[in-house]
Enzyme design. Sequence first.
Site, PDB file in Angstrom:
ATOM      1  N   TYR A   1      15.739  -2.047   3.725  1.00  0.00           N
ATOM      2  CA  TYR A   1      16.481  -2.890   2.640  1.00  0.00           C
ATOM      3  C   TYR A   1      17.773  -2.451   2.622  1.00  0.00           C
ATOM      4  O   TYR A   1      18.740  -3.035   1.878  1.00  0.00           O
ATOM      5  CB  TYR A   1      15.824  -2.799   1.443  1.00  0.00           C
ATOM      6  CG  TYR A   1      14.636  -3.717   1.037  1.00  0.00           C
ATOM      7  CD1 TYR A   1      14.006  -4.496   2.293  1.00  0.00           C
ATOM      8  CD2 TYR A   1      14.374  -4.316  -0.095  1.00  0.00           C
ATOM      9  CE1 TYR A   1      12.944  -5.304   2.185  1.00  0.00           C
ATOM     10  CE2 TYR A   1      13.311  -5.124  -0.088  1.00  0.00           C
ATOM     11  CZ  TYR A   1      12.957  -5.758   1.073  1.00  0.00           C
ATOM     12  OH  TYR A   1      11.794  -6.832   0.729  1.00  0.00           O
ATOM     13  N   GLY A  14       6.745  -0.437   6.648  1.00  0.00           N
ATOM     14  CA  GLY A  14       7.140   0.970   5.608  1.00  0.00           C
ATOM     15  C   GLY A  14       5.885   1.286   4.842  1.00  0.00           C
ATOM     16  O   GLY A  14       4.641   1.119   4.918  1.00  0.00           O
ATOM     17  N   ASP A  50       5.071  -0.092   2.026  1.00  0.00           N
ATOM     18  CA  ASP A  50       4.113  -1.116   1.855  1.00  0.00           C
ATOM     19  C   ASP A  50       3.026  -1.584   2.467  1.00  0.00           C
ATOM     20  O   ASP A  50       2.075  -1.583   2.220  1.00  0.00           O
ATOM     21  CB  ASP A  50       5.023  -2.635   1.889  1.00  0.00           C
ATOM     22  CG  ASP A  50       4.542  -3.928   1.257  1.00  0.00           C
ATOM     23  OD1 ASP A  50       3.409  -3.613   0.162  1.00  0.00           O
ATOM     24  OD2 ASP A  50       4.878  -4.975   1.190  1.00  0.00           O
ATOM     25  N   ASP A  67       3.388  11.674   2.536  1.00  0.00           N
ATOM     26  CA  ASP A  67       2.857  10.507   2.414  1.00  0.00           C
ATOM     27  C   ASP A  67       2.334   9.865   1.191  1.00  0.00           C
ATOM     28  O   ASP A  67       1.433  10.733   0.662  1.00  0.00           O
ATOM     29  CB  ASP A  67       1.650  10.444   3.453  1.00  0.00           C
ATOM     30  CG  ASP A  67       0.631   9.260   3.453  1.00  0.00           C
ATOM     31  OD1 ASP A  67       1.030   8.193   2.869  1.00  0.00           O
ATOM     32  OD2 ASP A  67      -0.175   8.831   4.326  1.00  0.00           O
ATOM     33  N   ILE A  68       3.027   9.126   0.546  1.00  0.00           N
ATOM     34  CA  ILE A  68       2.649   8.612  -0.872  1.00  0.00           C
ATOM     35  C   ILE A  68       1.363   8.312  -1.049  1.00  0.00           C
ATOM     36  O   ILE A  68       0.799   8.224  -2.084  1.00  0.00           O
ATOM     37  CB  ILE A  68       3.768   7.610  -1.161  1.00  0.00           C
ATOM     38  CG1 ILE A  68       3.667   7.323  -2.945  1.00  0.00           C
ATOM     39  CG2 ILE A  68       3.492   6.291  -0.467  1.00  0.00           C
ATOM     40  CD1 ILE A  68       4.843   6.538  -3.442  1.00  0.00           C
ATOM     41  N   GLY A  99      15.988   2.653   3.685  1.00  0.00           N
ATOM     42  CA  GLY A  99      15.060   1.938   5.003  1.00  0.00           C
ATOM     43  C   GLY A  99      15.637   0.619   5.299  1.00  0.00           C
ATOM     44  O   GLY A  99      16.700   0.363   5.166  1.00  0.00           O
ATOM     45  N   SER A 113      14.092   0.707  -1.840  1.00  0.00           N
ATOM     46  CA  SER A 113      15.146   0.051  -0.947  1.00  0.00           C
ATOM     47  C   SER A 113      15.812   0.798  -0.009  1.00  0.00           C
ATOM     48  O   SER A 113      16.788   0.162   0.559  1.00  0.00           O
ATOM     49  CB  SER A 113      16.096  -0.527  -2.271  1.00  0.00           C
ATOM     50  OG  SER A 113      15.729  -1.843  -2.753  1.00  0.00           O
TER      51      SER A 113
END
Length: 174
Positions: A125, A31, A33, A9-10, A123, A121
Site C-alpha cells: 500500500y 501479504g 491478509d 509471523d502474526i 508494503g 499500509s
Amino acid sequence: MRIELVQGDITTRAVDAIVNAANSSLLGGGGVDGAIHRAAGPELLEACRELRRTELPDGLPVGAAVATSGFRLSARWVIHTVGPNRHAGQTDPALLASCFRESLELAESLGARSVAFPAVSAGVYGWDARQVAETAFDAVSGFAASRPDSGVELVEFVLFSPGMVEAFRRVREG
C-alpha cells in the site's frame, strides 16, 4: 498498556485478537491478509463472505474495522481493517490512524486483553515504514491515554522483516 515489538509471523501469536491488514473486499489477498486467511482456514473466508452479504455489501471502508472469529488461529478473533492505499491517492494520515484506533475500540468491545497489529499500509500500500510506525504509536498511545481503564493490556506490533522492526524501534526510541 504495554506495547511490544515482535519480529515474526502474526498468525502464530498467542493473543486474543490479531489485526488483519485487509482489503475492502474482505475476501483475502496477499501479504498479511493472505497469510491470515491461509492460517485461519476456509471458515474465515466464509465468515467474510457473510459479512459482505449482510452488513457490508459495499465492502469495508478505509479506516474502519470489523471482527470475525479466529477459526483455526490461536487468536480468538481477527479484526479486519482496511488501510489507506498511498498508490491510490489515499495519503491522509488520519485514515491510517483510524485503522489502529477503530481496531482497538473493537478489541475492547470484544473483551480482548491482547492485540497484535501488523504494519498496516506499509508494503504494497506504499506507506513509509517510519510514518506507519509514528502513526501507530500515536494512535495506540492516544487510545491508552483516553481509556485508562481499558481491558486491552497488551499491544504487539508483529512485524515480518528486520527492517520493519528497526523502523518501529527507531520511532519508539525517539
